[in-house]
Design a protein around this motif. Structure first.
Motif, mmCIF file in Angstrom:
data_model
loop_
_atom_site.group_PDB
_atom_site.id
_atom_site.type_symbol
_atom_site.label_atom_id
_atom_site.label_comp_id
_atom_site.label_asym_id
_atom_site.label_seq_id
_atom_site.Cartn_x
_atom_site.Cartn_y
_atom_site.Cartn_z
ATOM 1 N N SER A 263 0.849 -1.193 0.000
ATOM 2 C CA SER A 263 0.000 0.000 0.000
ATOM 3 C C SER A 263 0.883 1.241 0.000
ATOM 4 C CB SER A 263 -0.917 0.008 1.226
ATOM 5 O OG SER A 263 -0.148 0.114 2.413
ATOM 6 N N GLY A 264 0.363 2.302 -0.602
ATOM 7 C CA GLY A 264 1.119 3.543 -0.659
ATOM 8 C C GLY A 264 2.066 3.571 -1.844
ATOM 9 N N ILE A 265 2.266 4.758 -2.366
ATOM 10 C CA ILE A 265 3.070 4.924 -3.570
ATOM 11 C C ILE A 265 4.515 4.480 -3.351
ATOM 12 C CG2 ILE A 265 3.714 7.305 -3.045
ATOM 13 C CD1 ILE A 265 2.848 5.850 -6.512
ATOM 14 N N LYS A 266 5.017 4.593 -2.101
ATOM 15 C CA LYS A 266 6.402 4.222 -1.830
ATOM 16 C C LYS A 266 6.656 2.732 -2.041
ATOM 17 C CE LYS A 266 7.628 7.945 1.377
ATOM 18 N NZ LYS A 266 8.111 8.266 2.756
ATOM 19 N N SER A 267 5.622 1.918 -1.926
ATOM 20 C CA SER A 267 5.822 0.482 -2.092
ATOM 21 C C SER A 267 6.294 0.146 -3.508
ATOM 22 C CB SER A 267 4.532 -0.279 -1.782
ATOM 23 O OG SER A 267 3.509 0.069 -2.705
ATOM 24 N N LEU A 268 5.930 0.992 -4.480
ATOM 25 C CA LEU A 268 6.317 0.731 -5.865
ATOM 26 C C LEU A 268 7.796 0.993 -6.126
ATOM 27 C CD1 LEU A 268 3.264 2.227 -7.798
ATOM 28 C CD2 LEU A 268 3.749 -0.181 -7.293
ATOM 29 N N SER A 269 8.468 1.684 -5.206
ATOM 30 C CA SER A 269 9.900 1.938 -5.397
ATOM 31 C C SER A 269 10.693 0.636 -5.430
ATOM 32 C CB SER A 269 10.430 2.848 -4.294
ATOM 33 O OG SER A 269 10.336 2.206 -3.022
ATOM 34 N N LEU A 270 10.131 -0.418 -4.854
ATOM 35 C CA LEU A 270 10.811 -1.713 -4.871
ATOM 36 C C LEU A 270 11.044 -2.196 -6.307
ATOM 37 C CD1 LEU A 270 11.906 -4.125 -3.271
ATOM 38 C CD2 LEU A 270 9.588 -5.029 -3.153
ATOM 39 N N LEU A 271 10.129 -1.857 -7.209
ATOM 40 C CA LEU A 271 10.260 -2.288 -8.602
ATOM 41 C C LEU A 271 11.486 -1.681 -9.278
ATOM 42 C CD1 LEU A 271 6.514 -1.919 -9.666
ATOM 43 C CD2 LEU A 271 7.754 -4.076 -9.405
ATOM 44 N N GLN A 272 11.975 -0.572 -8.766
ATOM 45 C CA GLN A 272 13.120 0.107 -9.363
ATOM 46 C C GLN A 272 14.447 -0.298 -8.731
ATOM 47 O OE1 GLN A 272 12.253 1.795 -12.007
ATOM 48 N NE2 GLN A 272 10.102 1.402 -11.480
ATOM 49 N N HIS A 273 14.392 -1.138 -7.714
ATOM 50 C CA HIS A 273 15.628 -1.538 -7.030
ATOM 51 C C HIS A 273 16.462 -2.416 -7.955
ATOM 52 C CE1 HIS A 273 18.375 -3.195 -4.056
ATOM 53 N NE2 HIS A 273 17.950 -2.270 -3.206
ATOM 54 N N GLU B 76 -1.883 2.558 -13.574
ATOM 55 C CA GLU B 76 -2.663 1.484 -12.950
ATOM 56 C C GLU B 76 -1.961 0.941 -11.707
ATOM 57 O OE1 GLU B 76 -4.160 -1.549 -15.562
ATOM 58 O OE2 GLU B 76 -4.324 -0.145 -17.244
ATOM 59 N N ARG B 77 -0.642 0.916 -11.734
ATOM 60 C CA ARG B 77 0.101 0.507 -10.542
ATOM 61 C C ARG B 77 -0.199 1.437 -9.368
ATOM 62 N NH1 ARG B 77 6.226 -0.374 -12.958
ATOM 63 N NH2 ARG B 77 5.798 -2.234 -14.225
ATOM 64 N N VAL B 78 -0.144 2.741 -9.657
ATOM 65 C CA VAL B 78 -0.388 3.735 -8.608
ATOM 66 C C VAL B 78 -1.804 3.589 -8.056
ATOM 67 C CG1 VAL B 78 -0.604 6.199 -8.137
ATOM 68 C CG2 VAL B 78 1.316 5.353 -9.516
ATOM 69 N N ALA B 79 -2.770 3.423 -8.931
ATOM 70 C CA ALA B 79 -4.157 3.264 -8.486
ATOM 71 C C ALA B 79 -4.319 2.012 -7.638
ATOM 72 C CB ALA B 79 -5.084 3.207 -9.706
ATOM 73 N N LEU B 80 -3.626 0.953 -8.010
ATOM 74 C CA LEU B 80 -3.738 -0.313 -7.292
ATOM 75 C C LEU B 80 -3.223 -0.186 -5.864
ATOM 76 C CD1 LEU B 80 -4.454 -3.361 -7.585
ATOM 77 C CD2 LEU B 80 -2.068 -3.746 -8.210
ATOM 78 N N VAL B 81 -2.053 0.416 -5.684
ATOM 79 C CA VAL B 81 -1.484 0.501 -4.334
ATOM 80 C C VAL B 81 -2.206 1.540 -3.489
ATOM 81 C CG1 VAL B 81 0.778 -0.321 -5.093
ATOM 82 C CG2 VAL B 81 0.323 2.138 -5.051
#
Length: 283
Positions: free
Chosen positions: A200-210, A247-252
């Motif tokens: 949850s939260g936009i910060k969780s998507l930063s993992l995809l860029q690691h 869609e990623r942002v909306a999902l989280v």
């Protein structure tokens, strides 16, 4: 020629003498048997289990090279089975072997077998493989055991996980030396595992860029296969990678916040330091 036709592996000379001269010959015997699908000549096979302890005196850097040949050449699963059969694995990775024998970590052996089978398939398909992932699956059970012995509360924090990784790596260097260029990314891969539960939260998507995301994601899938990670969690991260950014942002953002926002996974983050009174900073 008779031995080749019989698919029989036979050491030249007296086997025990040859093994004592160079204990690495036991690993090479296992490697050739696994690669060629040969059986051991009885005299070649008989001393191995009894002399396995001689590997303890072999330079760790040399054993690192032998492990790469054993596990990353397309027949790692067979090599592991033979190393286990003859009591050689415990002299290469003693902490992992000890953890395999304990019920809470017994699943890690199946996880290693599956990981090696996947690695073999990648080699046969001419896809790249890396020692980083290999040593992560080999040492995962040892890291978890070390972590459980260190934690004081109901759930460990990231600092304890890092300390457990470092402790296992330090101990491992005396048996099979893992160069820093593989040890550091291995630790990063393991440190990312708790972050997968935060969705949850936009910060969780930063993992995809690691930089280690792909390897860490493959490791998560492996954990899910053996039943120690939620399959739904693995499926979620598989799905989110296929979505456009919007869609990623909306999902989280649609997900409710996790209870552990700081650490994200039931693993609390580090505590913030309090400001010192008087505003003076320590030099």
């Amino acid at each position: 020629m008779a031995d080749i036709k019989a698919r029989r592996l036979k050491l030249i000379g007296d086997p025990e003498t040859r093994y004592r001269e160079d204990p690495v010959r036991m690993l090479r015997a296992v490697r050739f048997a696994a690669k060629l699908d040969f059986t051991f000549d009885p005299e070649t096979e008989q001393p191995i289990s009894r002399l396995a302890h001689l590997l303890d005196g072999v330079p760790p850097a040399r054993l690192f090279d032998e492990c790469l040949k054993l596990f990353l050449s397309g027949f790692g699963a067979k090599s592991f089975a033979l190393l286990q059969k003859y009591g050689l694995f415990e002299h290469l990775f003693p902490l992992a072997a000890a953890a395999f024998a304990l019920p809470p970590y017994a699943y890690a052996r199946e996880m290693l077998e599956r990981g090696l089978a996947n690695t073999d398939a990648r080699v046969l398909a001419d896809k790249p493989v890396t020692p980083t992932f290999l040593f992560a699956i080999v040492l995962w059970s040892a890291v978890l055991r070390e972590l459980n012995e260190r934690q004081a509360g109901p759930a460990p924090d990231f600092a304890q996980l890092m300390q457990a990784c470092d402790a296992v790596l330090r101990a491992q260097q005396s048996r099979v030396a893992i160069p820093r260029r593989f040890a550091v990314p291995m630790r990063e891969l393991l440190m990312l595992q708790p972050r997968f539960t935060r969705r949850s939260g936009i910060k969780s998507l930063s993992l995809l860029q690691h930089p280690r995301f792909r390897a860490a994601y493959d490791f998560l899938l492996l954990r899910a296969e053996v039943g120690v990670a939620d399959p739904e969690l693995a499926a979620w991260w598989t799905h989110v990678q296929t979505l456009p950014q919007e869609e990623r942002v909306a999902l989280v953002q649609a997900r409710p916040p996790e209870p552990d926002a700081a650490g994200g996974t039931g693993v609390p983050g580090r505590r913030r330091r309090r400001r010192r009174r008087g505003g003076a900073a320590r030099s």
